[in-house]
Scaffold this active site. Structure first.
Site, PDB file in Angstrom:
ATOM      1  N   THR A   1       0.783  -1.237  -0.041  1.00  0.00           N
ATOM      2  CA  THR A   1       0.169  -0.188   0.075  1.00  0.00           C
ATOM      3  C   THR A   1       0.858   1.267  -0.115  1.00  0.00           C
ATOM      4  O   THR A   1       0.371   2.336  -0.532  1.00  0.00           O
ATOM      5  CB  THR A   1      -1.147  -0.058   1.248  1.00  0.00           C
ATOM      6  OG1 THR A   1      -1.902  -1.114   1.096  1.00  0.00           O
ATOM      7  CG2 THR A   1      -1.923   1.295   1.554  1.00  0.00           C
TER       8      THR A   1
ATOM      9  N   TYR B   1      -8.327   0.294  -3.125  1.00  0.00           N
ATOM     10  CA  TYR B   1      -7.132   0.848  -4.039  1.00  0.00           C
ATOM     11  C   TYR B   1      -6.196  -0.304  -4.807  1.00  0.00           C
ATOM     12  O   TYR B   1      -6.594  -1.293  -4.310  1.00  0.00           O
ATOM     13  CB  TYR B   1      -6.248   1.881  -3.205  1.00  0.00           C
ATOM     14  CG  TYR B   1      -5.736   1.125  -2.193  1.00  0.00           C
ATOM     15  CD1 TYR B   1      -4.618   0.440  -1.989  1.00  0.00           C
ATOM     16  CD2 TYR B   1      -6.410   1.052  -0.684  1.00  0.00           C
ATOM     17  CE1 TYR B   1      -4.073  -0.097  -1.014  1.00  0.00           C
ATOM     18  CE2 TYR B   1      -6.000   0.811   0.121  1.00  0.00           C
ATOM     19  CZ  TYR B   1      -4.732  -0.111   0.105  1.00  0.00           C
ATOM     20  OH  TYR B   1      -4.237  -0.709   1.265  1.00  0.00           O
TER      21      TYR B   1
ATOM     22  N   SER C   1       1.637  -7.766  -0.636  1.00  0.00           N
ATOM     23  CA  SER C   1       2.215  -8.663   0.359  1.00  0.00           C
ATOM     24  C   SER C   1       1.423  -9.967   0.583  1.00  0.00           C
ATOM     25  O   SER C   1       2.250 -10.958   0.757  1.00  0.00           O
ATOM     26  CB  SER C   1       2.639  -8.081   1.645  1.00  0.00           C
ATOM     27  OG  SER C   1       1.766  -7.991   2.642  1.00  0.00           O
TER      28      SER C   1
ATOM     29  N   THR D   1       1.680  -4.355   4.401  1.00  0.00           N
ATOM     30  CA  THR D   1       1.757  -4.533   5.782  1.00  0.00           C
ATOM     31  C   THR D   1       0.992  -5.823   6.249  1.00  0.00           C
ATOM     32  O   THR D   1       1.293  -6.297   7.009  1.00  0.00           O
ATOM     33  CB  THR D   1       0.586  -3.458   6.500  1.00  0.00           C
ATOM     34  OG1 THR D   1      -0.681  -3.398   5.930  1.00  0.00           O
ATOM     35  CG2 THR D   1       1.306  -1.962   6.375  1.00  0.00           C
ATOM     36  N   ASP D   2       0.341  -6.605   5.035  1.00  0.00           N
ATOM     37  CA  ASP D   2      -0.108  -7.733   5.517  1.00  0.00           C
ATOM     38  C   ASP D   2       0.455  -8.792   5.906  1.00  0.00           C
ATOM     39  O   ASP D   2       0.191  -9.582   6.793  1.00  0.00           O
ATOM     40  CB  ASP D   2      -1.170  -8.315   4.375  1.00  0.00           C
ATOM     41  CG  ASP D   2      -2.195  -7.471   4.120  1.00  0.00           C
ATOM     42  OD1 ASP D   2      -2.498  -6.538   4.916  1.00  0.00           O
ATOM     43  OD2 ASP D   2      -2.951  -7.422   3.009  1.00  0.00           O
TER      44      ASP D   2
ATOM     45  N   LYS E   1       0.613  -7.330  13.095  1.00  0.00           N
ATOM     46  CA  LYS E   1      -0.564  -6.231  12.553  1.00  0.00           C
ATOM     47  C   LYS E   1      -1.640  -6.613  13.370  1.00  0.00           C
ATOM     48  O   LYS E   1      -2.207  -7.732  13.381  1.00  0.00           O
ATOM     49  CB  LYS E   1      -0.620  -6.444  11.018  1.00  0.00           C
ATOM     50  CG  LYS E   1      -1.757  -5.511  10.615  1.00  0.00           C
ATOM     51  CD  LYS E   1      -1.912  -5.415   9.030  1.00  0.00           C
ATOM     52  CE  LYS E   1      -2.760  -4.627   8.510  1.00  0.00           C
ATOM     53  NZ  LYS E   1      -2.873  -4.649   6.989  1.00  0.00           N
TER      54      LYS E   1
ATOM     55  N   GLU F   1      -0.931 -28.846  28.021  1.00  0.00           N
ATOM     56  CA  GLU F   1      -2.101 -29.339  27.523  1.00  0.00           C
ATOM     57  C   GLU F   1      -1.860 -30.663  26.652  1.00  0.00           C
ATOM     58  O   GLU F   1      -2.822 -31.389  26.220  1.00  0.00           O
ATOM     59  CB  GLU F   1      -2.852 -28.397  26.545  1.00  0.00           C
ATOM     60  CG  GLU F   1      -3.637 -27.304  27.438  1.00  0.00           C
ATOM     61  CD  GLU F   1      -4.581 -27.694  28.240  1.00  0.00           C
ATOM     62  OE1 GLU F   1      -5.321 -28.620  28.145  1.00  0.00           O
ATOM     63  OE2 GLU F   1      -4.600 -27.227  29.329  1.00  0.00           O
TER      64      GLU F   1
HETATM   65  C1  SIN Z   1      -0.868  -2.845   2.849  1.00  0.00           C
HETATM   66  O1  SIN Z   1       0.033  -2.644   2.563  1.00  0.00           O
HETATM   67  O2  SIN Z   1      -1.334  -2.300   3.696  1.00  0.00           O
HETATM   68  C2  SIN Z   1      -1.928  -4.052   2.439  1.00  0.00           C
HETATM   69  C3  SIN Z   1      -1.498  -4.562   1.189  1.00  0.00           C
HETATM   70  C4  SIN Z   1      -0.414  -5.441   1.166  1.00  0.00           C
HETATM   71  O3  SIN Z   1       0.122  -6.020   2.140  1.00  0.00           O
HETATM   72  O4  SIN Z   1       0.316  -5.543   0.370  1.00  0.00           O
END
Ligand code: SIN
Length: 358
Positions: free
Chosen positions: A41, A55, A88, A121-122, A194, A315
């Site tokens: 992103t 997007y 990602s 971020t993913d 995240k 467990e």
């Molecule tokens: C992001 O970057 O926030 C979402 C899409 C990705 O992980 O490439």
């Protein structure tokens, strides 16, 4: 020596002293930081400036990312490389191997002080933890992304990139392992995750906390990452062509053994079971994992709970079943450590030692 020669020498020294005083001070060159761009992103674009969902990720190139933040020139000499251009969710262990080699090549150079990796971020936390375990340099490696595309009002990418580059250029960041720098916070690759699908302050280290913060382009650190990383690990992927295939099976009420059996049928070398609670196993899951272990597949008991460690012999009787416990690693990070462990050994006692060390 004659008086006249004394006089000439004195004049020459005076001229030199005056010239030195008049010359501008020779400042040390700024550190060199290389930005390796992979997409996400932070490099995304939307049809309007108010669109923050729907997007397209990974459309802006590294040169444009750098050009959007002219302030970078005040903290580092920056160069960029487009390593990948992907969202990602499409990142794979094959991408990690390419990235790790490029990071090591760059950091081996005397003229490179640090590396910044722009990333979606993913799965950013997974790439960060992989690099934390395999990079062979104490120089800073910083992963950064954004939650809003580059076209959005108040896009978070430019400030995040500025902070990440300033962090990678700083001497204080040396020897701290791979870090994630987003929203003014500095997190350790091992601990960060995240936590929110849309919020800007999504990256958190819920139980263990941040390493530090960025203030006015300088890092302020409050703690160090204790688990072994980078130069202190036993993992070397220089000649690894492919990581051992390790899968994650998620437990939920009624999940049974379907996912575990599917992983076995797919030929995995290891299974991380994201169990409930303290890594608890249903009767069916336990039977399937026992069978998997008998086939030589290494089984790691993790938990789908975001905090706390899985207790060995708690467990399940791990000693008797020859299982490994994931400590407090999330299932997705336990999978990375198990894959790297399997590049070294299939001995479960050794693998358990690694889960205590990293
Ligand atoms: C992001 O970057 O926030 C979402 C899409 C990705 O992980 O490439």
């Amino acid at each position: 020596m004659t008086t006249r020669r004394h006089h000439t020498l004195a004049l020459a020294f005076l001229a030199l002293a005056l010239a030195a005083a008049a010359a501008p001070p020779q400042l040390a060159p700024l550190p060199q930081v290389t930005i390796l761009a992979t997409g996400g992103t932070i490099a995304g674009t939307a049809a309007t400036s108010t669109a923050t969902v729907g997007y397209t990720a990974a459309t802006v190139g590294v040169a444009a990312l750098i050009a959007a933040v002219p302030e970078l020139a005040a903290v580092a000499r920056v160069s960029g490389e487009q390593v990948f251009q992907i969202a990602s969710e499409n990142m794979t262990p094959a991408h990690w191997l390419i990235l790790a080699r490029r990071v090591d090549e760059l950091l081996a150079r005397d003229d490179v002080a640090g590396v910044v990796i722009t990333h979606g971020t993913d799965t950013l936390e997974e790439t960060a933890y992989f690099l934390d375990l395999v990079v062979k340099s104490a120089k800073p490696v910083v992963l950064v992304g954004a939650m809003r595309p580059s076209t959005a009002i108040s896009a978070d990418g430019p400030m995040n990139l500025y902070n990440a580059v300033a962090l990678a250029a700083s001497r204080e960041a040396v020897g701290r392992g791979v870090m994630v720098c987003m929203n003014d916070r500095i997190d350790a690759a091992r601990d960060v995750t995240k936590t929110n699908t849309v919020a800007l302050d999504t990256f958190r280290s819920p139980e263990l906390g941040i390493l530090g913060v960025m203030e006015g382009g300088r890092p302020a650190f409050y703690r160090t990452a204790e688990r072994a990383h980078t130069t202190a690990t036993e993992f070397d992927v220089t000649n690894v062509k492919e990581l051992p295939n390790v899968g994650v099976a998620l437990a939920y009420a009624g999940s049974g053994r379907v996912a575990i059996d599917a992983l076995v049928a797919a030929g995995v070398k290891g299974i991380v079971n994201a169990g409930v609670g303290d890594g608890s196993l249903s009767v069916e899951a336990k039977a399937a994992l026992v069978e998997a272990r008998k086939r030589g597949i290494v089984v790691v008991r993790a938990s789908r709970i975001p905090g706390g460690a899985v207790a060995r012999n708690g467990e399940a009787n791990d000693d008797a079943l020859d299982f490994v416990v994931a400590d407090n690693l999330s299932p997705q990070k336990a999978r990375i450590l198990l894959a790297l462990a399997l590049t070294r050994t299939a001995d479960t006692r050794e693998i358990q030692r690694m889960f205590r060390r990293y």
